[in-house]
Design a protein around this motif. Sequence first.
Motif, short mmCIF file in Angstrom:
data_model
loop_
_atom_site.label_atom_id
_atom_site.label_comp_id
_atom_site.label_asym_id
_atom_site.label_seq_id
_atom_site.Cartn_x
_atom_site.Cartn_y
_atom_site.Cartn_z
N LEU A 152 0.88 -1.24 0.02
CA LEU A 152 -0.09 -0.01 0.06
C LEU A 152 0.89 1.27 0.19
O LEU A 152 0.51 2.19 -0.76
CB LEU A 152 -0.77 0.07 1.11
CG LEU A 152 -1.94 1.24 1.24
CD1 LEU A 152 -2.87 1.35 0.36
CD2 LEU A 152 -2.82 1.10 2.62
N GLN A 153 1.79 1.41 0.58
CA GLN A 153 2.78 2.40 0.75
C GLN A 153 3.69 2.66 -0.37
O GLN A 153 3.68 3.68 -0.93
CB GLN A 153 3.96 2.09 1.97
CG GLN A 153 4.95 3.18 2.23
CD GLN A 153 5.66 3.14 3.31
OE1 GLN A 153 5.81 2.05 3.85
NE2 GLN A 153 6.14 4.15 4.01
N GLU A 154 3.99 1.48 -1.20
CA GLU A 154 4.60 1.48 -2.40
C GLU A 154 3.70 2.02 -3.44
O GLU A 154 4.09 2.82 -4.35
CB GLU A 154 5.16 0.17 -2.90
CG GLU A 154 5.96 0.24 -4.05
CD GLU A 154 7.32 1.08 -3.76
OE1 GLU A 154 7.67 1.39 -4.78
OE2 GLU A 154 7.62 1.05 -2.78
N ARG A 155 2.23 1.69 -3.35
CA ARG A 155 1.30 2.22 -4.44
C ARG A 155 1.13 3.79 -4.31
O ARG A 155 1.09 4.48 -5.25
CB ARG A 155 0.09 1.33 -4.28
CG ARG A 155 0.21 0.19 -4.73
CD ARG A 155 -1.42 -0.51 -4.84
NE ARG A 155 -1.20 -1.95 -5.15
CZ ARG A 155 -1.65 -2.84 -4.13
NH1 ARG A 155 -1.99 -2.23 -2.92
NH2 ARG A 155 -1.57 -4.07 -4.29
N ARG A 156 1.28 4.26 -2.80
CA ARG A 156 0.95 5.42 -2.73
C ARG A 156 2.26 6.32 -2.94
O ARG A 156 2.01 7.32 -3.43
CB ARG A 156 0.85 5.77 -1.11
CG ARG A 156 0.34 7.13 -0.51
CD ARG A 156 0.21 7.30 0.97
NE ARG A 156 -0.74 6.55 1.38
CZ ARG A 156 -0.63 5.43 2.32
NH1 ARG A 156 0.75 5.18 2.39
NH2 ARG A 156 -1.63 4.64 2.53
N GLU A 166 4.10 10.02 -9.39
CA GLU A 166 3.62 10.22 -10.80
C GLU A 166 2.86 11.69 -10.73
O GLU A 166 3.04 12.48 -11.68
CB GLU A 166 2.50 9.36 -11.00
CG GLU A 166 1.96 9.46 -12.75
CD GLU A 166 0.95 8.22 -12.90
OE1 GLU A 166 0.17 8.31 -13.61
OE2 GLU A 166 0.84 7.34 -11.76
N LEU A 167 2.30 12.00 -9.55
CA LEU A 167 1.67 13.42 -9.61
C LEU A 167 2.67 14.43 -9.45
O LEU A 167 2.58 15.37 -10.26
CB LEU A 167 0.83 13.33 -8.59
CG LEU A 167 -0.38 12.49 -8.22
CD1 LEU A 167 -1.29 12.83 -7.04
CD2 LEU A 167 -1.55 13.05 -9.30
#
Length: 299
Positions: free
Chosen positions: A75-79, A85-86
């Motif tokens: 989850l942290q990696e996805r965040r 990306e943003l």
Amino acid sequence: MLDAAAVVALYTVAVQTDRRTAATLGAVAAALLTASSIIWLPNHVFHIGVLLPINYVAVAVAVGDAVRNQRALLLQERRRTREAELSRESEARRQVREERVRIARELHDVVAHHITLVNAQSGVAHHLLRTDPERAYQALAGIKETSRAALDELRATVGLLRADDEPESLQPVPAFAEVDGLLESFRAAGLDVRLTRRGVAGPLTGPADLAAYRIVQEALTNASKHGTEPRAEVELTYDDRTLTVTVTNPAASGRSGPGTGHGLIGMRERAEAAGGHFAATLKASGFFVITAVVPVGPS
């Protein structure tokens, strides 16, 4: 069945809660399961089988904790991936905005300068066409040369918008060393320009070189369009660290020629982008004074 149900329950608790809670509940469950084993096996109190529930508890809690940590890491990696990306998109938009402003500034300087000269030269040619054809011919030749230079600079500037795989423009960027030719083009258009140099000329830094040239160009363009008299004075003052460009022309607060009003903004942006500063003042004596300071140093 009791041990299997306890293992599943402890695994679920370890996945859904934090490590401290899972360890506390695991210890309580291990104690209760061990006590129940002693009760059910009173004649085997010191048998190794009595301690078997502790192994079940430890495995369930450890596996559940590992799964929870793995999920948290994913989850942290996805965040982090989303944030990166943003951030990249934001940086790309910022760079696009800066490049768009830079190209717009270049186009403004090129178009305003050359169109002003063409307008002045065409006015001279129109006025002298019947009375002095030779001078009218010279003015028309000046229009041809000015328009050619405008097309070359526009081609070089617009070439920045082409795809990366296309060849780059070979048109050189104007340099401050060419300022004498710039002043001569204004003189040919009818603007009486006087140049004064003070101090020992030194090399300008890369951004300051183009900035100084464009500032002189835009200041004289403004003098041609908005000045009350067709004359201007350019003073270049060098010291060990800076070049001070001062352009003075007669002006009045109530007089304003055609324009977008972006000239002064562009000159200020150029000076500040080069590490200098800029000021523009209408004096009570009836003169408009533009002062720009840019750094002098190794390229």
